[in-house]
Design an enzyme around this catalytic site. Sequence first.
Site, PDB file in Angstrom:
ATOM      1  N   ASP A   1       0.792  -1.452   0.219  1.00 55.29           N
ATOM      2  CA  ASP A   1      -0.234  -0.155  -0.015  1.00 55.29           C
ATOM      3  C   ASP A   1       0.742   1.210  -0.036  1.00 55.29           C
ATOM      4  O   ASP A   1       2.135   1.121  -0.476  1.00 55.29           O
ATOM      5  CB  ASP A   1      -0.963   0.016   1.191  1.00 55.29           C
ATOM      6  CG  ASP A   1      -2.220   0.601   0.998  1.00 55.29           C
ATOM      7  OD1 ASP A   1      -2.228   1.788   0.874  1.00 55.29           O
ATOM      8  OD2 ASP A   1      -3.295  -0.154   0.885  1.00 55.29           O
TER       9      ASP A   1
ATOM     10  N   HIS B   1      -3.315   6.239   3.543  1.00 56.80           N
ATOM     11  CA  HIS B   1      -4.233   4.786   3.129  1.00 56.80           C
ATOM     12  C   HIS B   1      -3.638   3.758   3.875  1.00 56.80           C
ATOM     13  O   HIS B   1      -4.494   2.962   4.348  1.00 56.80           O
ATOM     14  CB  HIS B   1      -4.196   4.753   1.799  1.00 56.80           C
ATOM     15  CG  HIS B   1      -5.202   3.873   1.214  1.00 56.80           C
ATOM     16  ND1 HIS B   1      -4.998   2.652   0.930  1.00 56.80           N
ATOM     17  CD2 HIS B   1      -6.492   4.197   0.575  1.00 56.80           C
ATOM     18  CE1 HIS B   1      -5.964   1.864   0.298  1.00 56.80           C
ATOM     19  NE2 HIS B   1      -7.150   2.721   0.157  1.00 56.80           N
TER      20      HIS B   1
ATOM     21  N   SER C   1     -11.476  -0.891  -0.396  1.00 63.05           N
ATOM     22  CA  SER C   1      -9.902  -0.926   0.119  1.00 63.05           C
ATOM     23  C   SER C   1     -10.366  -1.179   1.576  1.00 63.05           C
ATOM     24  O   SER C   1      -9.295  -1.701   2.221  1.00 63.05           O
ATOM     25  CB  SER C   1      -9.176   0.493  -0.090  1.00 63.05           C
ATOM     26  OG  SER C   1      -8.791   0.574  -1.395  1.00 63.05           O
TER      27      SER C   1
END
Length: 589
Positions: free
Chosen positions: A139, A175, A394
């Site tokens: 990620d 994220h 996600s």
Amino acid sequence: MRKQLRTAPFKTVATVILGLIAAVSGYSAPNKNKTSPDIPKTGNVKVIVRFTTAPNASVHSVVSAKGGTLQRILKSVNGAVYSMPASAVPALAQDPHVVYISPDRPVVGRLEYANPTVHADTAFNYGYTGAGVGIAVIDSGVNNTPDLNNNSGPSRIVYNQSFVPGAGTGDDYGHGTHVAGILAGNGSQSSMPNDVHTFKGMAQQASIVNLKVLDATGAGTDSQVIAAIEQAVALKSTYNIRVINLSVGRPVFESYQDDPLCQAAEYAWKAGIAVVVAAGNEGRDNSVGNNGYGTIGAPGNDPYVITVGAMNDESTIDRADDLVASYSSKGPTGIDHIVKPDIMAPGNGIISIASPSTTLYGMAAAGGLTVPTSYYRPGATGPSTTYFSLSGTSMATPIVAGAAALLVQKDGSLTPDQIKARLMLTATKTFPSSSSVTDPLTGITYTSQYDMFTIGAGYLDIWAALNDNTLALGSADSPTAIWNPATGAVTLADTNTLNGWIGGPTVWDSSTTWGTSAVWGGAVLGTTTVWGDTTVWGDTTVWGDTTVWGDTTVWGDTTVWGDTTVWGDTTELKGEDTRIVSASGFGRK
């Protein structure tokens, strides 16, 4: 690992079958032109070249002679990344050692109620915490935070590496840290005596292997993700990496058999690592009249991986009121028509770890979408700089990845196929026939049908999965959907058989326990029929809109997406029901 055995008689039969499928259903074999159609025609391009064997100095010299410069070796796909003139690509494709050439495409990134909703709280109470299991988070990086520490203090981030040129291993985007919190956060920063909500992850004692592939804007490339996957495999024994979380992706441009990103995911799967991938957030896309069908992203379109769609937990622990998030991408996949997603999990308004200096947190703060500290700590004031909320597939993906880690903790001998099959078999399959939601920002109403291409095998139930001891034998590759334009009927076929694979049964048709109707459920299928020769759907059984299934939309040979949009910031911040701060406190709109 399965072996591909091709005998002359079988090859003849398979060729006939594929020919019939292509004529009847729009199924297409992998691209045999050896070059992806989206390679630029002019200028200097960065391409991934796959070869018949691992590239060596002799191969590199051939590319160099055509103006190419080696950038990176990608051993998992017998390939390498080169920078070269676009005009030289067609000539390189003629080399007999070249299998396929594609651009080094861009990729981007995709609890207090979520965990009880999937019965993770019960699993915690019985000691399932993911202890001893390593999870690779591919990620935007993972920042050190108390929620990712052991109870005794040391960080559970056991390894850090960046594949982003010139960037450190920390999370500049925000994220990856949020995803890691959903996976393995222990909720320590929301566990004071007077706190009313605690934000814990699925596998609270699992180890995190931080493999950074996205920069501060949430962007990366295929080759960076592939290199990270290869590193996860290389580190598998060192950190007992049994799960990879891929909350990143991009659109589908070719068959998964040609796509190097999909092939790298298969490389990890065959190495014994369960690869869990976000479906994408394009379920509202009706740009080509497909009502969001056919919008699963890569590498979630690969039949091996566990592809996850998003549910809305409605801020309750009762599963009965949960609905599919209308933005969750739907199958079948572009080009190959693989049945996806595989499973659903909560993904809407998921609260997890915040990193205040990151891009996403800044966007949330600017939009008034941060979590008030008073939401979990009575009497506190101001927005939390410890936690914030995101929505998207996600966020659903690490819930399933964490569940996979709990299964491995219980039984370390489970294969990725057995993990996938068990999660799908035990998923809840009771849903309404349809639901609608109105976007508060646009006023547009979206209606979702609860069919196989929308909710897969059902809604994750980790406690049910932990209590199921059946071991599936054979492959758990997702099946292929075949549409007959003459009748409007859809049937299912074994993806391995279509591709000429021999060497063991497919889980879904090997027994009544793991059969198609057991895994997906009669209500989801539209009937209780099973493989191949019988109809799974008629043209009006589930959808009632034959325009969705036209041969130029979902069932065409090219991608159904109207553009190259990828899932990312906007959807994940806004989500299905935007969390807002109002005079009445922290709520949903």
